[in-house]
Design an enzyme around this catalytic site. Structure first.
Site, PDB file in Angstrom:
ATOM      1  N   HIS A 136       0.807  -1.231   0.000  1.00 27.99           N
ATOM      2  CA  HIS A 136       0.000   0.000   0.000  1.00 27.99           C
ATOM      3  C   HIS A 136       0.833   1.270   0.000  1.00 27.99           C
ATOM      4  O   HIS A 136       0.264   2.350   0.150  1.00 27.99           O
ATOM      5  CB  HIS A 136      -0.921   0.047   1.225  1.00 27.99           C
ATOM      6  CG  HIS A 136      -1.954  -1.031   1.260  1.00 27.99           C
ATOM      7  ND1 HIS A 136      -3.220  -0.872   0.769  1.00 27.99           N
ATOM      8  CD2 HIS A 136      -1.903  -2.293   1.731  1.00 27.99           C
ATOM      9  CE1 HIS A 136      -3.914  -1.993   0.942  1.00 27.99           C
ATOM     10  NE2 HIS A 136      -3.130  -2.871   1.535  1.00 27.99           N
ATOM     11  N   LYS A 165      -8.504  13.570   4.586  1.00 25.04           N
ATOM     12  CA  LYS A 165      -7.566  12.436   4.544  1.00 25.04           C
ATOM     13  C   LYS A 165      -6.565  12.652   5.665  1.00 25.04           C
ATOM     14  O   LYS A 165      -6.559  13.704   6.299  1.00 25.04           O
ATOM     15  CB  LYS A 165      -6.845  12.395   3.198  1.00 25.04           C
ATOM     16  CG  LYS A 165      -6.292  13.763   2.764  1.00 25.04           C
ATOM     17  CD  LYS A 165      -5.658  13.720   1.395  1.00 25.04           C
ATOM     18  CE  LYS A 165      -6.639  13.798   0.245  1.00 25.04           C
ATOM     19  NZ  LYS A 165      -6.751  12.558  -0.502  1.00 25.04           N
ATOM     20  N   ARG A 166      -5.718  11.668   5.935  1.00 24.30           N
ATOM     21  CA  ARG A 166      -4.682  11.891   6.934  1.00 24.30           C
ATOM     22  C   ARG A 166      -3.846  13.112   6.558  1.00 24.30           C
ATOM     23  O   ARG A 166      -3.715  13.466   5.386  1.00 24.30           O
ATOM     24  CB  ARG A 166      -3.783  10.649   7.043  1.00 24.30           C
ATOM     25  CG  ARG A 166      -4.412   9.517   7.811  1.00 24.30           C
ATOM     26  CD  ARG A 166      -4.714   9.917   9.240  1.00 24.30           C
ATOM     27  NE  ARG A 166      -3.485   9.936  10.017  1.00 24.30           N
ATOM     28  CZ  ARG A 166      -3.177   9.101  10.997  1.00 24.30           C
ATOM     29  NH1 ARG A 166      -4.048   8.161  11.352  1.00 24.30           N
ATOM     30  NH2 ARG A 166      -2.048   9.195  11.650  1.00 24.30           N
ATOM     31  N   LYS A 217       0.587  14.437   0.937  1.00 21.45           N
ATOM     32  CA  LYS A 217      -0.787  14.701   0.496  1.00 21.45           C
ATOM     33  C   LYS A 217      -1.009  16.200   0.255  1.00 21.45           C
ATOM     34  O   LYS A 217      -1.989  16.605  -0.321  1.00 21.45           O
ATOM     35  CB  LYS A 217      -1.783  14.175   1.523  1.00 21.45           C
ATOM     36  CG  LYS A 217      -1.726  12.643   1.675  1.00 21.45           C
ATOM     37  CD  LYS A 217      -2.705  12.164   2.736  1.00 21.45           C
ATOM     38  CE  LYS A 217      -2.572  10.687   3.047  1.00 21.45           C
ATOM     39  NZ  LYS A 217      -3.254   9.815   2.068  1.00 21.45           N
ATOM     40  N   THR A 234      -8.652   6.384  -1.817  1.00 18.27           N
ATOM     41  CA  THR A 234      -9.997   5.829  -1.964  1.00 18.27           C
ATOM     42  C   THR A 234     -11.029   6.914  -1.678  1.00 18.27           C
ATOM     43  O   THR A 234     -12.161   6.834  -2.161  1.00 18.27           O
ATOM     44  CB  THR A 234     -10.220   4.629  -1.013  1.00 18.27           C
ATOM     45  OG1 THR A 234      -9.721   4.973   0.284  1.00 18.27           O
ATOM     46  CG2 THR A 234      -9.501   3.402  -1.520  1.00 18.27           C
ATOM     47  N   LYS A 237     -14.806   7.920  -3.374  1.00 22.20           N
ATOM     48  CA  LYS A 237     -16.046   8.206  -2.630  1.00 22.20           C
ATOM     49  C   LYS A 237     -16.610   9.559  -3.045  1.00 22.20           C
ATOM     50  O   LYS A 237     -17.820   9.720  -3.233  1.00 22.20           O
ATOM     51  CB  LYS A 237     -15.761   8.209  -1.115  1.00 22.20           C
ATOM     52  CG  LYS A 237     -15.368   6.842  -0.585  1.00 22.20           C
ATOM     53  CD  LYS A 237     -14.657   6.898   0.772  1.00 22.20           C
ATOM     54  CE  LYS A 237     -13.918   5.575   1.008  1.00 22.20           C
ATOM     55  NZ  LYS A 237     -12.978   5.614   2.137  1.00 22.20           N
TER      56      LYS A 237
HETATM   57  C1  26Y Z   1       4.237   0.565   9.369  1.00 15.90           C
HETATM   58  C2  26Y Z   1       3.290   1.585   9.871  1.00 15.90           C
HETATM   59  C3  26Y Z   1       3.949   2.883  10.207  1.00 15.90           C
HETATM   60  C4  26Y Z   1       2.194   1.825   8.904  1.00 15.90           C
HETATM   61  C5  26Y Z   1       0.901   1.814   9.395  1.00 15.90           C
HETATM   62  C6  26Y Z   1      -0.147   2.078   8.553  1.00 15.90           C
HETATM   63  C7  26Y Z   1       2.423   2.077   7.565  1.00 15.90           C
HETATM   64  C8  26Y Z   1       1.362   2.336   6.724  1.00 15.90           C
HETATM   65  C9  26Y Z   1       0.058   2.340   7.205  1.00 15.90           C
HETATM   66  C10 26Y Z   1      -1.080   2.645   6.368  1.00 15.90           C
HETATM   67  C11 26Y Z   1      -0.979   2.874   5.083  1.00 15.90           C
HETATM   68  C12 26Y Z   1      -2.120   3.262   4.282  1.00 15.90           C
HETATM   69  O1  26Y Z   1      -3.196   3.531   4.772  1.00 15.90           O
HETATM   70  N1  26Y Z   1      -1.932   3.314   2.958  1.00 15.90           N
HETATM   71  C13 26Y Z   1      -2.986   3.731   2.064  1.00 15.90           C
HETATM   72  O2  26Y Z   1      -3.653   2.561   1.608  1.00 15.90           O
HETATM   73  C14 26Y Z   1      -4.785   2.913   0.844  1.00 15.90           C
HETATM   74  C15 26Y Z   1      -5.511   1.613   0.507  1.00 15.90           C
HETATM   75  O3  26Y Z   1      -4.758   0.870  -0.397  1.00 15.90           O
HETATM   76  C16 26Y Z   1      -4.374   3.680  -0.388  1.00 15.90           C
HETATM   77  O4  26Y Z   1      -5.540   4.082  -1.073  1.00 15.90           O
HETATM   78  C17 26Y Z   1      -3.560   4.909  -0.013  1.00 15.90           C
HETATM   79  O5  26Y Z   1      -3.059   5.541  -1.169  1.00 15.90           O
HETATM   80  C18 26Y Z   1      -2.408   4.500   0.886  1.00 15.90           C
HETATM   81  O6  26Y Z   1      -1.715   5.640   1.352  1.00 15.90           O
END
Ligand code: 26Y
Length: 821
Positions: free
Chosen positions: A363, A555-556, A561, A663, A667
């Site tokens: 991701h 979004k976050r 971003k 995503t 939406k």
């Molecule tokens: C390892 C830890 C720090 C960590 C925890 C959560 C690293 C990443 C995440 C979460 C990542 C995340 O939410 N990524 C998002 O996933 C979405 C679903 O695929 C994408 O639409 C989005 O672009 C992406 O930033």
């Protein structure tokens, strides 16, 4: 004698009875004096009663038919509220509303009182929740596994414009959807050491001894699909202490670890880590990952052993396991340990089973989000797993890598599961690719970049393992539930089948030219804007007009971003309004929603800057209604459901190459909000679907970003070349907004002295120009509505049903199993 099960019935009367019975017998309250929460719990339980039979039946049919099941492993599930979704999906919405109203209760009020189940950070967690909805809807046998966090993502408050975090006690008043399953409790090991032993033939095997035990109690949440009788479950593990547990080992400080000794074992499932981009290598996080993975695998293996008397080679034909990013990747060495150490399989056979069982979704391309565990930490917590990883690595480097690139040590260094430079680390992404038969990206562009950049060498070695599976969203929650008025209008025009087959939304295309339809569509949008205006008034104390253009970035909060690029444009507009008060400029409301990771200093500085600019702009009599800026606190799923139907413009402005998919973009487009965005993530595919005349694309492409960086990007060049940009930045870093010129120095420094890593300055003018085009386009409201309708009509591709069916076909090889009533 056991009586035959009786049907609860779905009539208004039977629902009334059920609800009242729960108020009386489950909650022990008088109907006359029951609290709002009592009514909400009783209503949830009445609905739960009606879906549990289907859950049991689905499980039985899946077991009896012996089909392969998918097990979705995710550290995060951002479920939001459950009642309304379950009511709409089960078809019980109207009858429940009626039943409650006959008892003098308002369903809408009850729905509003439900706390969000916020067990996730953002996109990845919400994707898991959408996938669960789709898996049940399209009748796929599935189980979601995760952690039963006592505290979800923190609640956000602004004090003097600054983010303050509070714990999110989402189940303080009870959580009627979850059911404890103590008979499936698991006991898992941690720490300890490994001893080598030999059998009677002199063959070595390994035992993991002197370990600490931790118990995992599973909680099941039924997942109700739309118009389907498949009810899968989400199984969340709660950590419990075992007598032997040694409290000493988790004694680190800081945010998450700050909870005290007494219930240290329980802290394992206490709280969700609030970072979504910077891996901080904390021991407790590794323990969380292993805890839920070990419990889940033990559960999967238990089911395999109980259900069948098959050889282990058949395991992959019964179980597919999907890794939601690398967070559960320790499942790979754990399954190896089970097969080799506990079940006595040969290494080669075990490895073959592993690769056939696992698949992995990436991701993110951000280097700082790639998980790497220090070898010394890993060795202390999971000594046997580290040995297994070393063995996997050695075989891989000696056989596959040496076979393809003989003598090439650079390739070995790049592909190794162990990073050797700057300390030794286990690379969880490499482990995930190697231990799976499929690795996918989440949008076409993202997958291309995975193959070309992050996993280029793996791609050269195993090209067939990589594929793209573009993300999707569930149209039930993100249209039917959050925008029932639009859902009804669509259904009136083209019938209701779009809810199960989103491609049918294309039939709406011709309605874009129908003035009557446009008027009704516009009226619905305006209704949502009026409702959101009330929320804004209540939350921010700012009066906004529903006739203004609602410009939304939700979004976050992250530099990539580029909420700060949005802010630069806002401040530019503010100046322009002051300099040029008579300009023909359509009134606009900028709406933000975003949480920053508690330790992400610059992100918090950006939040403060937006709030400070908002305070000035909103109270400047020279500006009046022309410009308003609001930052809604505590952005979460239930708030998104209010903002999205009310949005006119969707800000998707990440630096090209940084947002894997996004995503929220889907939406918003579905709800008829036009996108202003870069060619990043799924924006590229959204443009393909809606047509370039119905979207505002601007900014550098991935290739241009690469070229500019290679050439040597210097933000000062843009600063000196563009007076408006210069004035904007200087104004933000003056004392105008807070009285303290130092306040936003961190932001200024990041944009100038620290090289503007996300190229805000390079994209500034193209963004300002695109915003001017938006302003011009919005003046022709009727044409804008046409574009909005075409967005709704043309984003059917982004239904998570489509995504899930692609996973089922291309990765999991799962059959659809219809569960009859
Ligand atoms: C390892 C830890 C720090 C960590 C925890 C959560 C690293 C990443 C995440 C979460 C990542 C995340 O939410 N990524 C998002 O996933 C979405 C679903 O695929 C994408 O639409 C989005 O672009 C992406 O930033």
């Amino acid at each position: 004698m056991i009586p035959a099960p009786c049907d609860l019935g779905n009539s208004t009367e039977s629902l009334k009875n059920s609800i009242i019975n729960h108020v009386r017998f489950t909650l022990g309250a008088y109907v006359e004096s029951a609290s709002q929460n009592d009514w909400w719990v009783a209503t949830c339980l009445a609905i739960r009663d009606r879906v549990m039979d289907h859950a049991t039946k689905s499980r039985t049919i899946h077991r009896q038919s012996g089909v392969r099941r998918v097990h979705y492993l995710s550290l995060e599930y951002l479920m939001g509220r459950l009642l309304e979704n379950n009511l709409r999906n089960s078809g019980l919405y109207d009858v429940t509303k009626q039943a409650l109203s006959e008892m003098g209760k308002d369903l809408d009020e009850l729905l509003e009182s439900e706390p969000d189940m916020g067990l996730g950070n953002g996109g990845l967690g919400r994707l898991a929740a959408c996938f669960m909805d789709s898996l049940s809807t399209v009748n796929l046998p599935a189980i979601g596994y995760g952690i039963h966090y006592e505290f979800g993502l923190f609640r956000q408050e602004f004090i003097n414009g600054r983010q303050v975090e509070h714990p999110d006690a989402w189940m303080r008043d009870g959580s009627p959807w979850k059911i404890a399953r103590p008979s499936y409790r698991q006991s898992i090991q941690l720490y300890g050491r490994v001893v080598q032993k030999f059998d009677d033939y002199g063959r070595p095997h390994y035992e993991w001894v002197e370990t600490k035990q931790l118990l995992g109690l599973p909680w099941d949440i039924p997942i109700v699909g739309y118009d389907s009788h498949t009810v899968n479950v989400l199984r969340l593990w709660q950590a419990q202490a075992d007598e032997d547990f040694n409290f000493q080992v988790f004694n680190e400080g800081s945010y998450v670890e700050a909870l005290r000794d007494k219930a240290i074992a329980e802290t394992v499932s206490k709280v969700l880590y609030p970072n979504d981009s910077t891996e901080n290598g904390k021991e407790l996080r590794l323990v969380q990952q292993y805890f839920f993975v070990a419990c889940s695998l033990a559960d999967i293996v238990r089911r395999f052993k109980v259900g069948y008397t098959l050889p282990w080679s058949e395991f992959p034909s019964k179980a597919a396991i999907q890794l939601n990013d690398t967070h559960p990747a320790v499942a790979i060495p754990e399954l190896m340990r089970i097969l080799v150490d506990l079940e006595g399989l040969e290494w080669e056979e075990a490895w073959d089973i592993c690769q056939k069982t696992f698949s992995y979704t990436n991701h993110t391309l951000l280097p700082e989000a790639l998980e790497m565990w220090s070898v010394s930490l890993f060795e202390r917590v999971l000594p046997r797993h580290l040995q297994i990883i070393y063995e996997i690595n050695q075989r891989f480097l000696e056989q596959d890598v040496e076979g393809k690139w003989p003598g090439d040590n650079e390739k070995k260094r790049s592909l190794s599961l162990i990073e050797e430079r700057g300390g030794r680390y286990v690379r969880m992404a490499n482990l995930s690719v190697l231990g799976s038969h499929a690795t996918n990206g989440v949008a076409a562009l993202h997958t291309r970049l995975l193959c070309e950049r992050l996993f280029a060498d793996f791609y050269a070695l195993y090209p067939d393992r990589f594929l793209n599976l573009t993300n999707g969203i569930t149209f039930r929650r993100w249209l039917d539930v959050c925008n029932p008025e639009l859902s009804a209008l669509i259904t009136e025009a083209i019938g209701k089948d779009w809810k199960k087959d989103a491609a049918l939304l294309r039939n709406l295309d011709p309605y874009a030219d129908d003035p009557a339809f446009r008027a009704r569509y516009a009226q619905i949008k305006r209704g949502h804007k009026a409702k959101l205006a009330e929320v804004i008034q209540a939350e921010c104390g700012v009066t906004v007009s529903p006739d203004a253009l609602f410009d939304v970035q939700i979004k976050r909060l992250h530099e990539y971003k580029r909420q700060h690029l949005n802010l630069l444009n806002i401040v530019t507009m503010y100046r322009e309004i002051l300099d040029n008060p008579d300009a023909d400029f359509h009134p606009r409301v900028f709406i933000f929603g975003a949480k920053a990771a508690p330790g992400y200093f610059l992100a918090k500085n950006i939040i403060h800057a937006i709030n400070a600019v908002a305070a000035k702009v909103n109270n400047d009599p020279r500006v009046g209604d022309k410009l308003k800026v609001v930052f809604l606190p505590n952005y979460r799923v239930s708030l998104a459901e209010k903002i999205i139907p009310a949005a006119d413009l969707s800000e998707q402005i990440s630096t090209a190459g940084k947002e894997a998919s996004g995503t929220g973009n889907m939406k918003l487009a579905l709800n008829g909000s036009l996108t202003i965005g870069t060619l990043d993530g799924a924006n590229v595919e959204i443009e393909e679907e809606v047509g370039s005349e119905n979207i505002f694309i601007f900014g550098l492409t991935v290739e241009e970003v690469t070229a500019l960086k290679a050439k040597g990007y210097n933000p000062w060049d843009y600063y000196w070349a563009n007076k408006k940009l210069r004035d904007t930045i200087d104004w933000i870093s003056s004392d105008y907004f807070t009285g303290n010129a130092e306040e936003f120095l961190p932001l200024r420094r990041s944009l100038l002295d620290h090289g503007d890593p996300y190229l805000c300055l390079a994209d500034y003018q193209p963004y300002v120009d695109a915003q001017a085009k938006v302003d011009a386009a919005y003046k022709d409201k009727d044409h804008w509505m046409k574009m909005a309708i075409l967005n709704t009509a043309r984003v059917g591709k982004f239904s998570s049903d489509r995504t899930i069916l692609e996973y089922a076909e291309k990765v999991w090889h799962l059959p659809q199993v219809v569960v009859n009533d």
